[in-house]
Design an enzyme around this catalytic site. Structure first.
Site, PDB file in Angstrom:
ATOM      1  N   ASN A  99      -0.123  -7.826  -3.538  1.00 50.86           N
ATOM      2  CA  ASN A  99      -0.718  -7.014  -4.599  1.00 50.86           C
ATOM      3  C   ASN A  99       0.293  -6.060  -5.210  1.00 50.86           C
ATOM      4  O   ASN A  99       1.215  -5.603  -4.543  1.00 50.86           O
ATOM      5  CB  ASN A  99      -1.887  -6.207  -4.028  1.00 50.86           C
ATOM      6  CG  ASN A  99      -1.435  -5.221  -2.967  1.00 50.86           C
ATOM      7  OD1 ASN A  99      -0.945  -5.629  -1.925  1.00 50.86           O
ATOM      8  ND2 ASN A  99      -1.559  -3.940  -3.232  1.00 50.86           N
ATOM      9  N   ASP A 101      -6.783  -5.360  -5.291  1.00 52.80           N
ATOM     10  CA  ASP A 101      -5.968  -5.639  -4.101  1.00 52.80           C
ATOM     11  C   ASP A 101      -6.026  -7.102  -3.719  1.00 52.80           C
ATOM     12  O   ASP A 101      -6.088  -7.447  -2.550  1.00 52.80           O
ATOM     13  CB  ASP A 101      -6.382  -4.744  -2.917  1.00 52.80           C
ATOM     14  CG  ASP A 101      -5.465  -4.937  -1.713  1.00 52.80           C
ATOM     15  OD1 ASP A 101      -4.254  -5.126  -1.930  1.00 52.80           O
ATOM     16  OD2 ASP A 101      -5.945  -4.912  -0.574  1.00 52.80           O
ATOM     17  N   GLU A 155       0.823  -1.203   0.000  1.00 53.54           N
ATOM     18  CA  GLU A 155       0.000   0.000   0.000  1.00 53.54           C
ATOM     19  C   GLU A 155       0.861   1.259   0.000  1.00 53.54           C
ATOM     20  O   GLU A 155       0.335   2.365  -0.035  1.00 53.54           O
ATOM     21  CB  GLU A 155      -0.923   0.005   1.231  1.00 53.54           C
ATOM     22  CG  GLU A 155      -2.126  -0.908   1.086  1.00 53.54           C
ATOM     23  CD  GLU A 155      -1.753  -2.373   0.925  1.00 53.54           C
ATOM     24  OE1 GLU A 155      -0.934  -2.878   1.721  1.00 53.54           O
ATOM     25  OE2 GLU A 155      -2.249  -3.006  -0.011  1.00 53.54           O
TER      26      GLU A 155
END
Lengths: 631, 336, 600, 162
Positions: free
Chosen positions: C285, C327, C200
């Site tokens: 991801n 994701d 992220e």
């Protein structure tokens, strides 16, 4: 045979506005309201003209720095907004408020108190907008206020809210006027004025008001949705939460294109009226003219998408809207050819109003033809949102509406004031305006083709737009001078103009039958009409209505088609409550810019004022009963 | 058509030298539009002339009267067949002319839509307040690259511009090449065009998009395929490391200061997406979406006081020291 | 100091600290027997290299589990989410808390399992702001008298198991660029394996092997970039599908430069097959979440690598979610099973992925044998077994500026990190998972080092017509679910299967549950006072009895709403998870507590 | 005319409107000089008001920067996540404008990175003004309303007075 007689003094007292400040605020006579309406609208016209002058000053040279982007954005938004919402549409209704009852031989407009209320709402809305503008809260997202630029994310503060709420004010006023005027035309015509004897101007007002009735709800809906998006966080125009930014454009232009015709159609009425009077003959092709007006109104609702060609459409949609946009030129062509025929076969009285009307044949036709070009999608995609479009719609709106309107001003000024405007100054005004206007706007066609976009606060020197812009600014100054002469002319006339007499132009319609300025009751004796141009008949009236009360505001309602006497009714007396209701409504509207709860607490004073407005008094009821007669 | 004679008087630049006018076509889309424009203009002019002649004729042949003259209502009683015929002919002619224009417009529409886009170059255009982002697409994703405000196109090859708006509605208009198309948040559009003539064309945002709408322009460079390929290859290359100590100092300021919070310089840690990609800034002719000439002095002023030059722009004003400005400018000038 | 400060200020947890329960009398009957059998121990977070989380202990079974009672509890004093599995070796239980990553050794031979030692590594406080989903850790590993742990800020540390003394410490992660480590390291031979988190934050994912003796980095295999960084040696690299073959795909499947910030961390559990000598781990991801900013397949993210532990070279790769749009990290555990697959014995790898499918792969070459949805999936229509490629539904593809609604499964997937268990006795997989969907809006995002690199605003909701949480028994041979237990909240804890035909798991509202492994019938449950997101494990105590242990302490991505005192009025908080967790109760017990259960 | 009262009222309305609606394109209203990390309540710097607290445009700019600089990644739309929630009334490091400024400028030890030098001070004041709007502590006429994006929390204008 005079329509004045001995009872007219008593009648005058009955219909007169009450004296004093309270009387000023209580006035409901349509002529008083009409005058105020017209003066207010022209005041906004002057304000918007000054803003236009500031814009032309900024654009005089490339890279000019008279105005910064913020100030310029507010000014061009205010100019467009004022011209469209505070001047053009209201002034057309305002003239109708004054003229239509006179033209149809009525003593009053329908719903006189509502008429006063509509005026106050309009006035307060406009004053609110200018108050905001002077406090640096002037809207700055354009008069079209496209979302998302006008939405909460890109227009912080309250600037756009004032704009959107101004829409609510003016559209409320406009819708009320539409109802009032349609009712007036349908029900208050003098006996004998059947629909096929209706003056063409009244026809145009009728058609316009029907268009308003259908189109204005769209913009009220869209602006209310915008306010809700901005104030309470709804998502009408937020694509992320299921809204759509194009929804705004469809709703806005569904109103916005017909709006051009709200302005243009009454002007066609001015044209027909003035041409007929100054040709000394009936307009050629009365029926064709009426059908053309109605056809224009219908077609006007089918071409809003031509404002949105650049948003992309399927091919079939493009062709459809192109076709409709071009076809609307046909009814206009019908009218133009009929006027030409009228002029050709008439005996012309070359007075100032006719000058302004003749200018229409050049200016409006240029605007109409550029409109035809804009209807072609490929051409539109090149010149859309450029100065070509600025030129186009100024040719249409100024040529198609302002020139006839000013003509109408010269035409009816003697009726309203009892004084004549100077013909010499009028001709100077006309020629300077004509020259200044063309000098201002004709170069803009070229500027657009040369690639200059609209709504720019500055432009670079490279593309070579400087010379034409300078020319345009000079033209604007000339136009400004012409309107100074106009103001001088009006001032002179009011101060020491020649008395006009009842019918200075030798015109055929009923408003010229009464005195100038008209009697408070319009017609001390309501005539029985027997033709479309009664004053040109050897025997103008078939008689007069008798039996209407002099001590009450009693009028005769007639049937819709044939104007046969239907029933008598008593019009309400002056009262301050429409004014107070408008004040309460204004508080509600302005309050709801800041908090949605204003819609809740704001309804209390509105409700109180409305109840007081409709509260019957004992004396009134008794008098009404006394007037009731058995059949 | 080589343009209006007026254009010479107006000092507009020659076609292909940063011109921005709809009257000179440098590609088939604009040419097809012009092919509709000139006949339409001719027809409309003829109509205007016709009406003015009719008006002049009417005024010249009609009688005159004075204010006090009575009106004549004889027309109510007598039919006027001559007038009916004249008006009918006028209306019929108008209708025919309009139908012709509708047909011509539809035909031109079809022509515009039928541009052969086989093998077209695809460029993703993203409009921002108030600049243009161009991402050159490629099936091989490693060959994609991003640039800003200067759109290079190969001559003779169709181009498909995929249009998106980042914030508000904008409109892409390159008049010498094609008509405009709006970029609308939530709606992806495409604009197909081709440049057939090498040169530099100016384009501009045509939908009001906020305070700096006036300074949201772009430069389109149409060049021969070889030159275009060479340019694209240069654009794909990451930025070269600066050689001089001053430029190196500038790079440090750039990467550790505010610049890297919004700008990208490929090949460096600066990879933010909210402002134009500066990887090859020095190769661009102008700054700030065509607002300023890309000169040393203007660049130095721009990086410290952008709001003085383009008020309302989102780039913040900064109190850089003179030496920092010189270092940053030196670095930016290495980004060829 | 910081902890104290935050505990004072984070007043949204109103319940006062309760006194710990008295030690059960059962403990007094402690046997002095030292456990020697291997089944007595649980030396790594997942129990074994195959990641089955299966305990051969059968003392506690379906008949007596109803009487299960707390043997002892240990309050760590740490407030954030406790995802770690305790391990037990040699009569000592080792326990790593969430940040500040305190390592405890509890002496199981002493009454009340007294603290033997405590090791405080003092990780950088800054790391708390870089960890995407609470400041968790998932466990530790033991080998040769050493406990191996990694702090949130990415320092691999070897601690003497007997004394708690630090042997070595190697910083691996760059916190300033958003790198953290939350995974449980695995020790294979003399390699300690550590992978990073930070998909992220625009990190570049890696798995690193350290020498267990010295702490020196033996190799590091990146998840993006050129083959030399990814440790792909084409002479020894043989993926099953052609799309995974090619030179420098870790660069060629990205727009220029994007791979440098492309995510693909390795924060899940690592499995190891000693016979094939291959490691298996999933990659996370790609970054940013906004897929439009990274056109291409984005190798080698959201996939699985088989690598050789010695030099780290890749043996094969398979990508669960090429060009991931939602994701869908590919890090969920790989259970290494030997199954009678369509008549033949096959060495397979079973993997329930976030994208909603249970995959069965041949673990020798990466061939997909089966991929079946275990929840309702609308982001894809299936997996083409011929090409191995996930078939996305383009209608759910994110587009800049648009909101895509009802994306199922949501960003945490059908099942996130919470590890499942496999019982060879029932032949079933036990999947703790969730039924969530999200609405997401995509926008262009900037890479700013050390800040989130997302480009998506999401907001999750429970899937219509079903419960938000579920505990499912999946039959990998029949390729269908046998039974499913609905749970109010996502089941964010791991699962444990035992030879007593029991399955244990915990819930976010604090219940620790035992169910019949064959029928799914609930048999026992106990409220722990705080949500459970830990991993249950079983061991035979020094007294010879079977114990089941679980950490309670709400948090993690799902429980961040409570552990982080997030504001429930904003459904997009915690990357959108708060939208689905607005009714999650605040824990009664604020700090993380180890609960150990035994038969009375 | 009762001039003094009316004039005063008009002036107040005018000034409120003017300050709310002014577009500060340049940093022509510089905030108080950066007070340093240890500004005490009693000091002038500690009392300093945010120069943009009453300016709708600047607060809205703060909202834009909040997303541009990835603040929303951690703090979401105020509900928090990796970062603390900003919608509630709990302020670990103080809620004075200068505290908010310092948090952004210097960072905080629990994970808040320092943005001083990476964002201009003027922008920090704008961000700080918006951060207070998140909690509903900016007048609702000044606070930004809903964003043009997915939104679940109440818009900032509707948070006032919580």
């Amino acid at each position: 045979m005079s329509i004045h007689d001995t009872r007219s003094a008593e009648l005058e007292a009955t219909w007169r506005d009450p004296p004093g400040l309270r009387g000023v605020l209580s006035a409901v006579n349509h002529k008083t309201i009409g005058r105020r309406f017209i003066v207010t609208a022209f005041s906004f016209f002057v304000a918007a003209g000054i803003l236009a002058g500031l814009m032309r000053l900024q654009l005089m040279h490339p890279g000019n720095t008279v105005l910064g982007p913020d100030r310029y954005a507010q000014i061009f938004t205010m100019h467009g907004t004022t011209m469209m919402f505070l001047f053009a549409v209201p002034v057309m209704q305002a003239v109708a408020v004054y003229v239509v009852p006179l033209m149809i031989g009525a003593r009053s407009i329908a719903f006189p108190r509502l008429n006063a209320y509509a005026f106050w709402i309009y006035l307060f809305g406009g004053v609110m907008l200018y108050g905001a503008f002077l406090l640096n809260v002037g809207p700055d997202a354009g008069w079209f206020a496209y979302v998302p630029l006008s939405g909460p994310a890109y227009s912080p503060g309250k600037r756009v809210d004032f704009w959107a709420q101004m829409i609510t004010f003016t559209e409320l006023s406009g819708l009320l006027e539409a109802v009032i005027q349609i009712t007036t035309i349908f029900k208050l015509r003098a006996p004998g004025m059947t629909l096929n004897r209706l003056p063409l101007y009244v026809w145009s007002v009728l058609v316009t008001n029907f268009m308003i009735l259908f189109a204005m709800p769209a913009v009220m809906l869209s602006s209310t949705a915008l306010i809700m998006d901005r104030l309470v966080g709804t998502h009408f125009y937020n694509p992320a939460e299921g809204g759509d930014v194009l929804l705004w454009q469809h709703l806005f232009w569904f109103f916005g294109h017909p709006e051009v015709y709200f302005i243009f159609v009454p002007a066609l009425g001015f044209m027909s009226t003035i041409i007929a009077t100054f040709s000394r003959r009936q307009i050629f092709g009365y029926t064709a003219m009426v059908v053309a007006l109605i056809a224009t109104a219908f077609l006007a609702f089918g071409l809003w998408v031509h404002h949105m060609f650049a948003t992309n459409l399927p091919e079939l949609g493009k062709s459809f809207f192109t076709a409709v946009s071009m076809m609307i030129a046909i009814p206009s062509a019908v009218q133009i050819f009929c006027w030409l025929a009228t002029l050709k076969t008439g005996r012309l009285v070359m007075e100032v109003p006719l000058h302004f009307v003749l200018a229409f044949f050049f200016i409006l036709v240029v605007g109409g033809l550029t409109g035809v070009m804009l209807a072609a999608v490929p051409l539109d995609l090149q010149v859309h949102d450029t100065y070509f479009v600025v030129a186009h719609f100024h040719y249409v709106l100024i040529g198609g509406a302002v020139f006839p309107l000013v003509g109408a001003f010269y035409y009816w000024f003697p009726k309203v004031t009892g004084r004549m405007l100077s013909g010499v100054l009028g001709r100077w005004h006309f020629w300077l305006f004509f020259a200044g206007f063309n000098l201002t706007f004709f170069p803009m066609h070229v500027l657009g083709l040369l690639g200059m976009p609209r709504r720019v606060y500055t432009y670079p020197a490279d593309p070579g737009w400087g010379a034409l812009n300078l020319l345009s600014t000079v033209g604007d100054w000339i136009t400004g001078v012409s309107f100074l002469l106009f103001a001088l002319n009006v001032w002179r006339a009011l101060a020491r103009g020649m008395p006009a007499g009842a019918n200075p132009w030798g015109a055929p319609t009923l408003e010229w039958a009464t005195s100038s300025p008209p009697h408070a009751a319009n017609f001390p004796r309501v005539p029985l009409v027997r033709g479309v141009a009664p004053l040109w008949l050897a025997e103008p009236y078939a008689g007069h209505v008798r039996g209407l009360a002099d001590t009450q505001r009693e009028v005769l309602a007639t049937t819709v088609l044939d104007a046969a006497p239907d029933h008598r009714m008593i019009m309400p007396t002056p009262t301050i409550w429409p004014f107070l209701s408008a004040v309460a409504t204004t508080m509600l509207f302005i309050g709801s810019i800041f908090t949605p709860w204003a819609v809740v607490w704001g309804t209390v004073p509105v409700a109180v004022a409305l109840v007081a407005w409709f509260w019957p008094t004992r004396a009134e009821t008794a008098e009404h009963l006394a007037l009731e007669k058995r059949p | 058509m080589s343009g209006l004679p007026l254009a010479a008087f107006l000092d507009t630049p020659p076609l292909g030298e940063l011109s921005q006018d709809a009257l000179r076509a440098a590609g088939p889309q604009a040419a097809a539009t012009l092919a509709l424009w000139w006949p339409t203009l001719a027809l409309c002019s003829a109509v205007l002339l016709g009406i003015l002649i009719a008006l002049g004729y009417a005024l010249a042949t009609s009688g005159r009267a004075v204010r006090s003259a009575p009106g004549d209502l004889s027309s109510l009683a007598n039919r006027e067949p001559g007038l009916v015929r004249a008006v009918s002919v006028g209306v019929a002619l108008s209708t025919v002319a309009l139908l012709g224009l509708v047909a011509a417009s539809a035909a031109t529409d079809r022509k515009l839509a039928s541009l052969d886009t086989a093998g077209a170059l695809q460029v993703h255009v993203i409009a921002h307040q108030w600049w243009w982002e161009f991402e050159y697409l490629d099936a091989d994703v490693t060959r994609r690259f991003v640039t800003a405000n200067e759109l290079h196109l190969p001559v003779g090859r169709a181009v498909e511009l995929v249009l998106d708006a980042d914030d508000v509605i904008h409109s892409l208009w390159i008049p010498n090449l094609a008509g405009k198309r709006d970029l609308i948040p939530g709606h992806t559009q495409t604009l197909r065009l081709r440049a057939d003539r090498a040169g530099v064309y100016r384009g501009q945002c045509a939908e009001y998009c906020g305070y700096q709408h006036a300074n949201m322009a772009l430069r389109v460079v149409a060049e021969e395929p070889g030159a275009f390929t060479a340019w694209a290859d240069r654009m794909r290359a990451p930025a070269a490391a600066p050689a001089t100590p001053l430029a190196q100092q500038g790079r440090a300021i750039f990467e550790n200061g505010t610049c890297a919070m919004c700008h990208t310089v490929s090949g460096t840690p600066a990879a933010a997406k909210h402002a134009p990609d500066l990887t090859h800034l020095a190769s661009r002719r102008r700054l700030a979406a065509e607002t300023l000439e890309n000169t040393h002095d203007l660049l130095a002023r721009w990086i410290s006081r952008p709001n003085a030059l383009k008020p309302g722009v989102y780039m913040p004003d900064q109190a850089y020291s003179e030496s920092d400005v010189q270092a940053l400018t030196a670095y930016l000038e290495t980004l060829k | 100091m910081i902890t104290l400060e935050s505990s004072l200020i984070c007043t949204c947890v109103r319940a006062p600290l309760r006194a710990r329960r008295a030690w059960p009398a059962a403990l007094l009957l402690l046997h002095a027997l030292a456990a020697s059998a291997v089944d007595a121990e649980w030396p790594m977070a997942s129990g074994d290299y195959a990641n089955t989380r299966y305990s051969t202990l059968a003392d506690i079974d379906t008949s007596n589990v109803g009487t299960l009672a707390e043997a002892f509890a240990f309050d760590t004093g740490v407030e954030r989410g406790q995802e770690a599995a305790p391990i037990v070796v040699g009569g000592t239980l080792y326990l790593l808390t969430a940040w500040p990553n305190v390592l405890y050794a509890l002496d199981l031979t002493r009454p009340g399992a007294a603290v033997k030692w405590k090791f405080e590594p003092h990780p950088a406080p800054r790391a708390q702001g870089e960890a995407c989903c609470d400041v968790v850790t998932r466990g530790i590993a033991y080998a040769d008298g050493t406990v191996f742990m990694v702090t949130l800020d990415g320092q691999a540390i070897a601690v003497d198991a007997a004394t708690g003394a630090e042997r070595w410490r190697t910083p691996l992660a760059d916190v300033a660029h958003g790198e953290t480590v939350t995974m449980a390291p695995l020790v294979v031979k003399d390699r300690m394996l550590v992978g990073n988190s930070g998909g992220e934050m625009g990190v570049r994912g890696w798995l690193t092997a350290l020498d267990t003796h010295t702490g020196a980095v033996a190799w590091r295999a990146y998840s993006t970039g050129p083959d030399r960084d990814v440790l792909i040696n084409h002479s020894r690299y043989a993926p099953f599908y052609p799309t995974d073959r090619g030179t420098d795909l870790g660069v060629a499947t990205w727009p220029p430069e994007a791979w440098k910030r492309g995510g693909g961390g390795a924060w899940g559990f690592v499995s190891y097959d000693p016979a094939l000598d291959l490691l298996y781990y999933g990659t996370a991801n790609p970054g940013p979440w906004n897929p439009e900013q990274r056109a291409g397949d984005n190798k080698w993210t959201s996939g699985v690598f088989a690598r050789r532990p010695g030099d780290g070279t890749a043996a094969w790769f398979y990508q669960w979610s090429p060009h991931d749009r939602h994701d869908y990290d590919g890090i969920n555990e790989m259970m290494l099973l030997d199954l009678d697959w369509q008549g033949a014995r096959r060495e397979v790898l079973v993997h329930p992925d976030r994208n909603g499918y249970v995959y069965v792969l041949d673990r020798k070459n990466g061939e997909v044998l089966a991929a079946d949805p275990f929840v309702t999936v609308n982001t894809s229509t299936g997996v083409d077994l011929k090409t191995g490629r996930l078939q996305y539904d383009p209608g759910k593809d994110p587009r800049a500026g648009l909101t895509i609604r009802n994306v199922c499964p949501a960003a945490p997937g059908a099942k996130d990190w919470q590890p499942s268990a496999y019982s060879p006795r029932t032949g079933l997989l036990y999947l703790p998972h969730q039924h969530l969907c999200h609405d997401a809006q995509t926008y262009t995002t900037s890479y700013i080092a050390g800040t989130p690199f997302l480009g998506v605003t999401a907001q999750m909701n429970g899937m219509a017509g079903t419960s938000r949480g579920a505990f499912t028994a999946w039959d990998p041979l029949a390729r269908r679910a046998r039974w499913t237990l609905p749970e109010v909240f996502p089941v964010w804890s791991g699962a444990l299967a035992t030879a007593g035909d029991l399955v244990f798991y915990g819930t976010l509202d604090g219940w620790f549950k035992a169910v019949d492994a064959r029928s799914g019938k609930p048999l026992w449950q106990q409220q722990t006072g705080s949500g459970i997101i830990g991993q249950p494990m079983a061991y035979r105590g020094p007294d010879g009895r079977e114990y089941v242990a679980i950490m309670s302490g709400v948090g993690g991505w799902a429980g961040a709403v409570s552990s982080g005192c997030l504001d429930r009025r904003d459904g997009t908080a915690a990357l959108g998870f708060v939208g689905a967790m607005k009714d999650l109760p605040m824990p009664e017990v604020k700090t993380g507590v180890l609960h150990v259960y035994a038969l009375p | 005319m009762r001039c003094p009262e009316l004039a005063c009222l008009a002036l107040i309305v005018c000034l409120a409107g003017c300050e709310r609606e002014t577009r500060h394109f340049t940093a022509d209203v510089p905030g108080p000089a950066y007070p340093g990390p240890r500004a005490q309540t009693g000091t002038v710097a500690g009392r300093a008001e945010n120069p943009y607290a009453r300016n709708a445009y600047a607060v809205n700019e703060g909202k834009r920067l909040f997303r541009w600089y990835n603040c929303n990644g951690c703090h979401a739309e105020g509900g928090g996540g990796m970062g603390v929630p900003l919608m509630d009334a709990e302020w670990r490091y103080g809620d004075r404008p200068v505290d908010v400024f310092t948090s952004i400028h210097d960072g905080r030890p629990d994970g808040m990175p320092a943005f001083g030098g990476r964002v201009t001070d003027d922008q920090i004041w704008r961000l700080a003004a918006y951060v207070r709007a998140i909690e509903g502590r900016v007048a609702s006429a000044t606070a930004p309303n809903r964003d043009d994006s997915l939104q679940e929390a109440k818009p900032e204008t509707r948070r006032a007075g919580q």
